[in-house]
Design an enzyme around this catalytic site. Structure first.
Site, mmCIF file in Angstrom:
data_model
loop_
_atom_site.group_PDB
_atom_site.id
_atom_site.type_symbol
_atom_site.label_atom_id
_atom_site.label_comp_id
_atom_site.label_asym_id
_atom_site.label_seq_id
_atom_site.Cartn_x
_atom_site.Cartn_y
_atom_site.Cartn_z
ATOM 1 N N ASP A 117 11.263 17.027 -14.353
ATOM 2 C CA ASP A 117 11.865 16.039 -13.074
ATOM 3 C C ASP A 117 12.878 15.536 -13.634
ATOM 4 O O ASP A 117 13.031 15.414 -14.900
ATOM 5 C CB ASP A 117 10.691 15.237 -12.439
ATOM 6 C CG ASP A 117 9.944 14.289 -13.492
ATOM 7 O OD1 ASP A 117 10.564 13.600 -14.021
ATOM 8 O OD2 ASP A 117 8.654 14.527 -13.936
ATOM 9 N N TRP A 124 8.365 16.533 -26.912
ATOM 10 C CA TRP A 124 7.493 15.435 -26.608
ATOM 11 C C TRP A 124 6.555 16.012 -25.445
ATOM 12 O O TRP A 124 6.972 16.367 -24.296
ATOM 13 C CB TRP A 124 7.970 14.240 -25.907
ATOM 14 C CG TRP A 124 7.305 13.293 -25.292
ATOM 15 C CD1 TRP A 124 5.912 13.368 -24.535
ATOM 16 C CD2 TRP A 124 7.411 11.961 -25.044
ATOM 17 N NE1 TRP A 124 5.584 12.333 -24.003
ATOM 18 C CE2 TRP A 124 6.461 11.313 -24.413
ATOM 19 C CE3 TRP A 124 8.344 10.953 -25.586
ATOM 20 C CZ2 TRP A 124 6.195 9.903 -24.148
ATOM 21 C CZ3 TRP A 124 8.426 9.831 -25.526
ATOM 22 C CH2 TRP A 124 7.440 9.069 -24.543
ATOM 23 N N GLU A 183 0.671 -1.238 -0.106
ATOM 24 C CA GLU A 183 0.122 0.062 0.142
ATOM 25 C C GLU A 183 0.804 1.256 -0.127
ATOM 26 O O GLU A 183 0.481 2.386 -0.349
ATOM 27 C CB GLU A 183 -0.886 -0.068 1.166
ATOM 28 C CG GLU A 183 -2.014 -1.298 0.994
ATOM 29 C CD GLU A 183 -2.849 -1.424 2.472
ATOM 30 O OE1 GLU A 183 -2.691 -0.501 3.397
ATOM 31 O OE2 GLU A 183 -3.823 -1.821 2.347
ATOM 32 N N GLU A 190 15.398 45.085 -36.098
ATOM 33 C CA GLU A 190 15.038 44.136 -35.002
ATOM 34 C C GLU A 190 15.807 42.978 -35.226
ATOM 35 O O GLU A 190 16.364 42.087 -34.692
ATOM 36 C CB GLU A 190 13.566 43.790 -35.007
ATOM 37 C CG GLU A 190 12.640 45.042 -34.119
ATOM 38 C CD GLU A 190 11.287 45.105 -34.300
ATOM 39 O OE1 GLU A 190 10.465 44.977 -33.288
ATOM 40 O OE2 GLU A 190 10.705 44.815 -35.579
#
Ligand code: GLA
Length: 604
Positions: free
Chosen positions: A405, A348, A48, A485
């Site tokens: 991450d 991705w 669990e 620019e």
């Protein structure tokens, strides 16, 4: 690359064996910790909770720094005292999420960027996680980190094992700056496995904010021509090139080129390559629109509760990546495109969280395995694609930085940091991201003004300064620019090419606290060249010029500032600092470049 220790524990009652794995990476002061649970008995066991690690701090006064957020505002810095009770930093979205990053720092209240004790904990995991901090009745502090038990359970048949993701720990007694460097080095040397991770990155132009879904082959080539003239290395075709995808309500899942819209993909790529640029493509492999052939043919492949209509987000549904058949199909579709064409870069994306956690492929007593199995399916696809195409630069993305991450960085060495391209906001997002993740992992682009997320107008130079603290690129329509620019962008790109090695491969330091200071400043240092970049947010009338102190230089080394030719010792730059420019204007960008002089110039 590491020294490893395995500690085997046996619970005689349940016949569960647990092996605690410790790997030490001495040069960056990192310990990686995970565990393997094996059922040695003859009955199935339900796990669990399977934390990757737990850490006891004992009695000390601690603060916790964590990084919360939302779409367009990821990894906001927050520092709070650790109080009695349980505090949870977590995600239940089956992605590491915009809302909390799976990385937390503990520090003593007196710890600063350059002094004092701090501990960092980062999970190498891209799914639902929980980092729980408990301060008990005796004021002892315990931290546990791992897969979020609220959306997890795993049935272990006799003889089977379960392996947790790794938790990465580091400690610094020299403040937050050293702690961040430990994580940066660890991620670059031991996490990112792409052969492109440490190479200089191409300066890219992405057409998303230039065109959104509305483009033709001619328009793309027109943008590309302008981009090539300015020195762009890589042209990225974002969302909308496949299936029937003219809005975010349709087409996801149909990974066939929309020939009506862009003609033959090979011809488009040839056109781009003739302009001297590489070509990149956007994909969102985990998702499907109801208005797509894939959904019409395989309605059973989406994640959905039985007998209920699915919850939509950005009008889209999620494919059940816990089902290997689905992953195999998507691998075949995407790899066919990559095999057939000369593609150098893939973005991705993953544009919604998971809900309705249910899979048709597992029995009732295994339903709570689905979220983790989904992440393993994502890793399986990432593994197969990056192994077959190691020469393609993969960039991860999730509605901006919703899956930033170390799990994703293992497969893809860079991640789109945020959909917020506003220069001022970006300095804060990149500040938060920098506590754990290296500059070379952060996708950062110059976009048009007024900014599409905030409406703020900043100068081109301000936007470029912010975007140069990452894998630099542009996300705008250069065909609308005047010559002045275009010339400025050309200069910016040439300048980035010149300094990118120091930026991407040097050491990074935060020189200000953009939540407290009226400016943001940061430093790159490769030992030979030190670059200070920053943006002063606000100009108050008749204010003193603020000194910025440099960090982590060699005290006795002499450094020459390239514009003024003035020479300073490292000691002077670190203790006296350099003065912020006095020019008028809000969101004012600045740059100082110092060259380390040969040793004979050094003084004591
Ligand atoms: C997400 C990404 C953007 C862009 C769009 C395309 O929002 O973060 O950069 O690719 O999707 O739909």
């Amino acid at each position: 690359e590491s020294e490893n220790l395995n500690i085997t524990l046996m619970d005689e009652t349940s016949q569960l064996e647990v092996v605690l794995h410790y790997s030490t990476f001495e040069e960056c002061d990192v310990i990686a910790r995970s565990m393997t649970i094996t059922n040695k008995g003859d009955q199935p066991v339900f796990i669990e909770t399977a934390d990757s690690a737990s850490l006891d701090f004992g009695l000390q006064d601690l603060e916790m720094i964590h990084f919360y957020g939302r779409h367009n505002m990821e990894r906001e810095y927050q520092c709070v005292p650790v109080t009695n009770g349980i505090t949870e930093i977590s995600s239940k979205r089956t992605s590491s999420s915009h809302q909390h990053n799976p990385a937390v720092i503990f520090k003593n209240p007196t710890t600063t960027e350059t002094s004092g004790n701090c501990w960092g904990i980062m999970l190498m995991y891209s799914g639902s996680f929980a980092i729980r901090t408990e301060k008990d009745q005796h004021n002892q502090i315990r931290v546990s980190a791992g897969i979020n038990p609220d959306t997890f359970e795993w049935k272990l048949e006799p003889g089977q094992s379960f392996q947790t993701p790794e938790a990465i720990f580091s400690f610094s007694n020299q403040g937050l700056s050293r702690l961040s460097k430990n994580f940066h080095q660890f991620i670059r040397d031991h996490v990112m496995r792409s052969p492109l991770a440490k190479k200089n990155k191409p300066v890219l132009l992405n057409n998303w904010e230039a065109t959104y879904f509305t483009f033709t082959k001619e328009k793309l080539l027109e943008i590309a021509k302008s981009a090539a003239e300015m020195g762009i290395d890589l042209f990225v075709l974002d969302d909308g090139w496949f299936g029937k995808r003219d809005s975010d309500m349709e087409g996801l899942g149909d990974w066939d080129v929309n020939k009506e819209k862009i003609g033959d993909l090979g011809e488009l790529i040839d056109g781009i390559k003739k302009l001297g640029m590489q070509f990149g493509l956007w994909i969102e492999p985990e998702m499907v629109s109801e208005d797509s052939d894939l959904y019409r043919n395989h309605p059973d492949w989406v994640i959905q509760m039985p007998n209920r209509s699915p919850i939509r987000n950005r009008y889209q549904l999620v494919l059940d990546f816990s089902n290997p058949e689905v992953v195999d199909y998507i691998f075949e579709k995407i790899s066919a495109i990559l095999r057939a064409h000369d593609i150098s870069y893939v973005k991705w994306d993953m544009n919604r969280s998971l809900s309705d956690l249910y899979t048709k492929t597992l029995p009732a007593d295994r339903q709570k395995e689905m979220a983790h199995r989904y992440v393993l399916g994502v890793y399986d696809l990432a593994n197969r694609l990056t192994e077959e195409f190691p020469e393609i630069l993969f960039e991860a993305c999730s509605g901006g930085g919703g899956r930033f991450d170390a799990g994703m960085l293992y497969y893809m060495p860079q991640i789109w940091t945020s959909d917020d391209t506003d220069a001022k906001e970006r300095t804060k997002i990149q500040f938060g991201t920098s506590f754990f993740y290296p500059v070379s992992s952060m996708g950062a682009h110059v976009s048009a003004v007024p900014n599409h997320q905030t409406g703020r107008i900043t100068s081109l130079q301000t936007r470029a300064t912010a975007a140069m603290a990452g894998t630099f690129g542009y996300e705008l329509d250069p065909t609308s620019f005047d010559q002045e620019e275009k010339d400025l962008i050309k200069e910016q790109i040439a300048h980035f090419h010149d300094i990118q090695n120091t930026i991407l491969n040097g050491e990074y330091d935060r020189l200000s606290h953009p939540y407290k200071d009226s400016y943001s400043a940061w430093q790159f240092n490769d030992g030979k060249r030190v670059i200070v970049h920053g943006i002063r947010y606000e100009k108050r009338p008749n204010s003193l010029r603020q000194p910025i102190e440099l960090r982590n230089l060699n005290e006795d080394q002499m450094y020459k500032e390239t514009k003024s030719g003035m020479v300073f010792s490292g000691k002077a730059l670190m203790n006296g600092g350099i003065l912020l420019p006095g020019e008028l204007g809000d969101n004012y960008p600045f740059e100082f470049i110092f060259e380390a002089l040969p040793e004979k110039n050094n003084q004591n």
